[in-house]
Design a protein around this motif. Sequence first.
Motif, PDB file in Angstrom:
ATOM      1  N   GLN A   1      -7.577   3.982  -1.794  1.00 23.40           N
ATOM      2  CA  GLN A   1      -6.203   4.429  -2.160  1.00 23.40           C
ATOM      3  C   GLN A   1      -6.484   6.525  -2.092  1.00 23.40           C
ATOM      4  O   GLN A   1      -5.445   7.046  -2.385  1.00 23.40           O
ATOM      5  CB  GLN A   1      -5.649   4.432  -3.755  1.00 23.40           C
ATOM      6  CG  GLN A   1      -5.026   4.722  -4.479  1.00 23.40           C
ATOM      7  CD  GLN A   1      -4.159   4.407  -5.005  1.00 23.40           C
ATOM      8  OE1 GLN A   1      -4.698   2.714  -5.868  1.00 23.40           O
ATOM      9  NE2 GLN A   1      -4.282   4.797  -6.312  1.00 23.40           N
TER      10      GLN A   1
ATOM     11  N   ARG B   1      -9.336   1.460  -5.695  1.00 27.00           N
ATOM     12  CA  ARG B   1      -8.920   2.706  -5.354  1.00 27.00           C
ATOM     13  C   ARG B   1     -10.092   3.756  -5.034  1.00 27.00           C
ATOM     14  O   ARG B   1      -9.380   5.091  -4.728  1.00 27.00           O
ATOM     15  CB  ARG B   1      -9.628   2.936  -7.070  1.00 27.00           C
ATOM     16  CG  ARG B   1      -8.720   1.759  -8.086  1.00 27.00           C
ATOM     17  CD  ARG B   1      -7.257   2.739  -8.007  1.00 27.00           C
ATOM     18  NE  ARG B   1      -6.215   1.634  -9.047  1.00 27.00           N
ATOM     19  CZ  ARG B   1      -5.575   1.420  -8.991  1.00 27.00           C
ATOM     20  NH1 ARG B   1      -4.980   1.158  -8.392  1.00 27.00           N
ATOM     21  NH2 ARG B   1      -5.097   0.228 -10.296  1.00 27.00           N
TER      22      ARG B   1
ATOM     23  N   ALA C   1       1.077  -1.467  -0.099  1.00 27.77           N
ATOM     24  CA  ALA C   1      -0.128   0.041  -0.204  1.00 27.77           C
ATOM     25  C   ALA C   1       1.254   1.461  -0.715  1.00 27.77           C
ATOM     26  O   ALA C   1       0.075   2.154  -0.575  1.00 27.77           O
ATOM     27  CB  ALA C   1      -0.963  -0.096   1.102  1.00 27.77           C
TER      28      ALA C   1
ATOM     29  N   TYR D   1      -5.946   7.916   0.674  1.00 28.47           N
ATOM     30  CA  TYR D   1      -4.815   7.997   1.616  1.00 28.47           C
ATOM     31  C   TYR D   1      -3.814   9.199   0.435  1.00 28.47           C
ATOM     32  O   TYR D   1      -3.074  10.095   1.374  1.00 28.47           O
ATOM     33  CB  TYR D   1      -4.166   6.395   1.261  1.00 28.47           C
ATOM     34  CG  TYR D   1      -2.595   5.680   1.489  1.00 28.47           C
ATOM     35  CD1 TYR D   1      -1.803   6.869   2.863  1.00 28.47           C
ATOM     36  CD2 TYR D   1      -2.126   5.707   0.758  1.00 28.47           C
ATOM     37  CE1 TYR D   1      -0.671   6.555   2.516  1.00 28.47           C
ATOM     38  CE2 TYR D   1      -0.374   5.810   0.503  1.00 28.47           C
ATOM     39  CZ  TYR D   1      -0.328   5.719   2.140  1.00 28.47           C
ATOM     40  OH  TYR D   1       1.255   5.980   2.002  1.00 28.47           O
ATOM     41  N   ASP D   2      -4.381   9.358  -0.988  1.00 26.98           N
ATOM     42  CA  ASP D   2      -2.861   9.957  -1.330  1.00 26.98           C
ATOM     43  C   ASP D   2      -3.445  11.175  -1.204  1.00 26.98           C
ATOM     44  O   ASP D   2      -2.524  11.865  -1.154  1.00 26.98           O
ATOM     45  CB  ASP D   2      -3.529   9.672  -3.197  1.00 26.98           C
ATOM     46  CG  ASP D   2      -2.826   7.864  -3.770  1.00 26.98           C
ATOM     47  OD1 ASP D   2      -2.329   7.665  -3.016  1.00 26.98           O
ATOM     48  OD2 ASP D   2      -3.392   7.662  -5.047  1.00 26.98           O
TER      49      ASP D   2
ATOM     50  N   LEU E   1      -4.111  -4.080  -6.393  1.00 28.26           N
ATOM     51  CA  LEU E   1      -4.451  -2.732  -5.938  1.00 28.26           C
ATOM     52  C   LEU E   1      -5.989  -2.133  -6.163  1.00 28.26           C
ATOM     53  O   LEU E   1      -6.550  -1.207  -6.324  1.00 28.26           O
ATOM     54  CB  LEU E   1      -2.998  -1.601  -5.828  1.00 28.26           C
ATOM     55  CG  LEU E   1      -1.397  -1.752  -5.457  1.00 28.26           C
ATOM     56  CD1 LEU E   1      -0.683  -0.220  -5.656  1.00 28.26           C
ATOM     57  CD2 LEU E   1      -1.835  -2.101  -3.750  1.00 28.26           C
TER      58      LEU E   1
ATOM     59  N   ARG F   1       1.465  11.105  -5.635  1.00 22.18           N
ATOM     60  CA  ARG F   1       1.305   9.912  -6.307  1.00 22.18           C
ATOM     61  C   ARG F   1       2.128   9.406  -7.152  1.00 22.18           C
ATOM     62  O   ARG F   1       2.052  10.661  -8.272  1.00 22.18           O
ATOM     63  CB  ARG F   1       0.242   9.386  -6.114  1.00 22.18           C
ATOM     64  CG  ARG F   1       0.439   7.805  -6.264  1.00 22.18           C
ATOM     65  CD  ARG F   1      -1.061   7.354  -6.620  1.00 22.18           C
ATOM     66  NE  ARG F   1      -0.856   5.361  -7.008  1.00 22.18           N
ATOM     67  CZ  ARG F   1      -0.890   4.555  -5.457  1.00 22.18           C
ATOM     68  NH1 ARG F   1      -1.162   5.042  -4.593  1.00 22.18           N
ATOM     69  NH2 ARG F   1      -0.692   3.437  -6.582  1.00 22.18           N
TER      70      ARG F   1
ATOM     71  N   TYR G   1      -6.386   1.678   3.630  1.00 23.08           N
ATOM     72  CA  TYR G   1      -6.059   1.129   2.503  1.00 23.08           C
ATOM     73  C   TYR G   1      -5.147  -0.171   2.178  1.00 23.08           C
ATOM     74  O   TYR G   1      -5.731  -1.046   1.992  1.00 23.08           O
ATOM     75  CB  TYR G   1      -5.224   2.267   1.587  1.00 23.08           C
ATOM     76  CG  TYR G   1      -4.729   2.536   0.552  1.00 23.08           C
ATOM     77  CD1 TYR G   1      -5.732   1.104  -0.477  1.00 23.08           C
ATOM     78  CD2 TYR G   1      -3.335   2.581   0.106  1.00 23.08           C
ATOM     79  CE1 TYR G   1      -4.891   1.282  -1.787  1.00 23.08           C
ATOM     80  CE2 TYR G   1      -2.827   2.317  -0.806  1.00 23.08           C
ATOM     81  CZ  TYR G   1      -3.547   1.766  -2.083  1.00 23.08           C
ATOM     82  OH  TYR G   1      -2.453   1.600  -3.371  1.00 23.08           O
TER      83      TYR G   1
END
Length: 159
Positions: free
Chosen positions: A107, A104, A29, A110-111, A100, A122, A87
């Motif tokens: 993600q 999404r 991750a 988190y991004d 992954l 990212r 995530y």
Amino acid sequence: MPIYKDTYIPTDEELTVPEVNLTTAHLRAAAYHLGKSCDHESKEFMLCRDEEKDPRKCIEEGKVLTSCAMKFFKKVKALCRDEFEQYAHCVDYSSSSFTLKWCRKTQAVYDQCIFDKLGQERPPLGYFSKPRVHTTKRPKPVEPKQEFPDTPEIGRAHV
């Protein structure tokens, strides 16, 4: 690499460093952001390993790289722990191969947290496979000149 009685073997104290004690899902991750955050240290370590052909000569570079990873995860833990845990949990439980693509939504959260709190985007797809020039302060090792023994004059034809 063969080991002889005069081969230098590093001590346990030289090899002991705090380890990044995380699961595969957590490492997977964090891989893109960790790779970008520790890009210089990673390239320095890999360049040393490639040029020196002896991992014992790159222990310090390895320690620096591990330290960089530890610092990155401490920042993530302090600033984006919940988003990262969600995530990583999704990566862990969505597929047996830690794919992954099923995560999404978590993600993106988190991004966004990494961008907002650490100021790091990212990396785009293909970022790590593009050739990039790495500059280093470490001197290039001198390769020993290969010596060949003189060949005897036996069997040479005279012209």
